[in-house]
Write a protein that holds these residues in place. Sequence first.
Motif, PDB file in Angstrom:
ATOM      1  N   ALA A   1       7.509  15.798   3.591  1.00  0.00           N
ATOM      2  CA  ALA A   1       6.113  15.374   3.675  1.00  0.00           C
ATOM      3  C   ALA A   1       5.901  14.265   4.700  1.00  0.00           C
ATOM      4  N   LEU A   2       6.982  13.616   5.125  1.00  0.00           N
ATOM      5  CA  LEU A   2       6.856  12.503   6.068  1.00  0.00           C
ATOM      6  C   LEU A   2       6.176  12.912   7.364  1.00  0.00           C
ATOM      7  N   LYS A   3       6.365  14.162   7.778  1.00  0.00           N
ATOM      8  CA  LYS A   3       5.760  14.616   9.025  1.00  0.00           C
ATOM      9  C   LYS A   3       4.241  14.605   8.935  1.00  0.00           C
ATOM     10  N   VAL A   4       3.712  14.848   7.751  1.00  0.00           N
ATOM     11  CA  VAL A   4       2.271  14.830   7.535  1.00  0.00           C
ATOM     12  C   VAL A   4       1.792  13.416   7.232  1.00  0.00           C
ATOM     13  N   ILE A   5       2.620  12.637   6.550  1.00  0.00           N
ATOM     14  CA  ILE A   5       2.211  11.310   6.074  1.00  0.00           C
ATOM     15  C   ILE A   5       2.233  10.269   7.192  1.00  0.00           C
ATOM     16  N   THR A   6       3.210  10.347   8.084  1.00  0.00           N
ATOM     17  CA  THR A   6       3.448   9.266   9.041  1.00  0.00           C
ATOM     18  C   THR A   6       2.288   8.997  10.000  1.00  0.00           C
ATOM     19  N   PRO A   7       1.713  10.001  10.674  1.00  0.00           N
ATOM     20  CA  PRO A   7       0.615   9.690  11.622  1.00  0.00           C
ATOM     21  C   PRO A   7      -0.583   8.976  10.992  1.00  0.00           C
ATOM     22  N   PRO A   8      -1.124   9.464   9.849  1.00  0.00           N
ATOM     23  CA  PRO A   8      -2.247   8.720   9.257  1.00  0.00           C
ATOM     24  C   PRO A   8      -1.842   7.345   8.742  1.00  0.00           C
ATOM     25  N   THR A   9      -0.580   7.175   8.351  1.00  0.00           N
ATOM     26  CA  THR A   9      -0.123   5.853   7.926  1.00  0.00           C
ATOM     27  C   THR A   9      -0.135   4.879   9.096  1.00  0.00           C
ATOM     28  N   ALA A  10       0.264   5.351  10.263  1.00  0.00           N
ATOM     29  CA  ALA A  10       0.189   4.509  11.465  1.00  0.00           C
ATOM     30  C   ALA A  10      -1.259   4.142  11.762  1.00  0.00           C
ATOM     31  N   ASN A  11      -2.169   5.090  11.557  1.00  0.00           N
ATOM     32  CA  ASN A  11      -3.583   4.809  11.787  1.00  0.00           C
ATOM     33  C   ASN A  11      -4.102   3.776  10.788  1.00  0.00           C
TER      34      ASN A  11
ATOM     35  N   MET B   1      11.711  15.318  -5.900  1.00  0.00           N
ATOM     36  CA  MET B   1      10.690  14.542  -5.202  1.00  0.00           C
ATOM     37  C   MET B   1      11.308  13.641  -4.132  1.00  0.00           C
ATOM     38  N   SER B   2      12.400  12.951  -4.470  1.00  0.00           N
ATOM     39  CA  SER B   2      12.979  11.965  -3.552  1.00  0.00           C
ATOM     40  C   SER B   2      13.818  12.592  -2.447  1.00  0.00           C
ATOM     41  N   HIS B   3      14.478  13.721  -2.730  1.00  0.00           N
ATOM     42  CA  HIS B   3      15.393  14.307  -1.752  1.00  0.00           C
ATOM     43  C   HIS B   3      14.845  15.538  -1.044  1.00  0.00           C
ATOM     44  N   ILE B   4      13.848  16.176  -1.621  1.00  0.00           N
ATOM     45  CA  ILE B   4      13.347  17.420  -1.046  1.00  0.00           C
ATOM     46  C   ILE B   4      11.910  17.295  -0.537  1.00  0.00           C
TER      47      ILE B   4
ATOM     48  N   GLU C   1      -3.945   9.034  -1.377  1.00  0.00           N
ATOM     49  CA  GLU C   1      -4.517  10.302  -0.927  1.00  0.00           C
ATOM     50  C   GLU C   1      -3.740  10.880   0.251  1.00  0.00           C
ATOM     51  N   ILE C   2      -3.268  10.004   1.141  1.00  0.00           N
ATOM     52  CA  ILE C   2      -2.484  10.472   2.282  1.00  0.00           C
ATOM     53  C   ILE C   2      -1.159  11.078   1.818  1.00  0.00           C
ATOM     54  N   VAL C   3      -0.475  10.374   0.920  1.00  0.00           N
ATOM     55  CA  VAL C   3       0.816  10.861   0.428  1.00  0.00           C
ATOM     56  C   VAL C   3       0.624  12.134  -0.398  1.00  0.00           C
ATOM     57  N   ARG C   4      -0.437  12.189  -1.196  1.00  0.00           N
ATOM     58  CA  ARG C   4      -0.694  13.386  -2.010  1.00  0.00           C
ATOM     59  C   ARG C   4      -0.917  14.597  -1.105  1.00  0.00           C
ATOM     60  N   ALA C   5      -1.657  14.402  -0.006  1.00  0.00           N
ATOM     61  CA  ALA C   5      -1.862  15.502   0.935  1.00  0.00           C
ATOM     62  C   ALA C   5      -0.541  15.935   1.563  1.00  0.00           C
ATOM     63  N   GLY C   6       0.324  14.955   1.864  1.00  0.00           N
ATOM     64  CA  GLY C   6       1.628  15.295   2.422  1.00  0.00           C
ATOM     65  C   GLY C   6       2.493  16.062   1.443  1.00  0.00           C
TER      66      GLY C   6
ATOM     67  N   GLY D   1       0.801  -1.212   0.000  1.00  0.00           N
ATOM     68  CA  GLY D   1       0.000   0.000   0.000  1.00  0.00           C
ATOM     69  C   GLY D   1       0.836   1.266   0.000  1.00  0.00           C
ATOM     70  N   VAL D   2       1.897   1.294   0.803  1.00  0.00           N
ATOM     71  CA  VAL D   2       2.736   2.494   0.897  1.00  0.00           C
ATOM     72  C   VAL D   2       3.515   2.721  -0.396  1.00  0.00           C
ATOM     73  N   VAL D   3       4.127   1.661  -0.924  1.00  0.00           N
ATOM     74  CA  VAL D   3       4.930   1.803  -2.139  1.00  0.00           C
ATOM     75  C   VAL D   3       4.051   2.198  -3.323  1.00  0.00           C
ATOM     76  N   LEU D   4       2.981   1.437  -3.543  1.00  0.00           N
ATOM     77  CA  LEU D   4       2.100   1.735  -4.673  1.00  0.00           C
ATOM     78  C   LEU D   4       1.361   3.051  -4.456  1.00  0.00           C
ATOM     79  N   GLY D   5       0.966   3.336  -3.218  1.00  0.00           N
ATOM     80  CA  GLY D   5       0.287   4.593  -2.930  1.00  0.00           C
ATOM     81  C   GLY D   5       1.170   5.795  -3.186  1.00  0.00           C
ATOM     82  N   THR D   6       2.461   5.694  -2.852  1.00  0.00           N
ATOM     83  CA  THR D   6       3.393   6.788  -3.139  1.00  0.00           C
ATOM     84  C   THR D   6       3.527   7.011  -4.640  1.00  0.00           C
ATOM     85  N   LEU D   7       3.626   5.915  -5.397  1.00  0.00           N
ATOM     86  CA  LEU D   7       3.703   6.033  -6.856  1.00  0.00           C
ATOM     87  C   LEU D   7       2.440   6.693  -7.416  1.00  0.00           C
TER      88      LEU D   7
END
Length: 294
Positions: A205-215, A197-200, A169-174, A85-91
């Motif tokens: 965006a991880l700060k926004v992405i991580t909490p909902p991903t844990a949920n 995208m990969s370095h900047i 949707e979570i990653v896009r919001a991040g 989900g995370v890999v494909l969702g990021t793509l």
Amino acid sequence: MSFTFPSGLGNQPAPLLSGKPRALGRGKRLVVTGVVIALGLALTIRIATSGAINWSVVRSFSFHAAILDGLWMTLELTALSMVIGVVLGTLLAVMAISRYPAVKAASRLYVWLFRGTPLLVQLIFWFNIALVFPVIGIGLWQIPINSLVTPFAAALLGLGLNEAAYMAEIVRAGINSVDKGQSEAAVSVGLTDTQVMSHIVLPQALKVITPPTANQTIGMLKNTSLVSVIGAQELLTKTEDIYARNFQVIELLIVASLWYLALTTVASGFQYWLEHRLGDGSAPNLALKVEVQS
């Protein structure tokens, strides 16, 4: 008919009602707390002493080998499905912000399809995919789909591909939460879109992405129980197999529920710690630092 206001009253503005509820006094809080605790204890004692539940069965099957096997598969399904989900969702999220309309449309179509249909329907579909594609291969080299799409594989496909739509949707919001000026600054010093995208963008965006991903991970732990309908041997399926033989339905369901509660409690504790760490500023500073060398 006329009304006469007392002197000065008509000129005074109406008092504003405060939208903030008044706090309960200490005595009232204690009373409410005591009532809630008393009701909870009464319900617990009533259930425990009713005699309708054989607690010795609950204890004896809590660490039964079959239950532990099902628990292990539940953890496997959760971890692997979240990776997919995370890999494909990021793509898909990167595709959703692409400058190419066809790529953007493909991402939106995927999200629309997998979010718009029930997960249970998707699981059953993947389990019966052989009805649409009996074999896969080219020429003489062909493999029956049934030999590839086992109940475990169907469960992994259903859970992982469905999760990807939500993670997109979570990653896009991040990604959208990162200041666009940082991307423009990175491009101005010669970084490619992929490097930006990969370095900047994604690190910030991880700060926004991580909490909902844990949920989502906590939700995935519970969603794995749905794969019992296709026979994948996870926790609920193992539980059903046992109570189909000994007819101790409620006792075995309590065993499964206790394990789900234990797993989600641990995951919730980790989520709370993670959100606290990210929220108090102790996470690494991922702000863009571009050095222009003359």
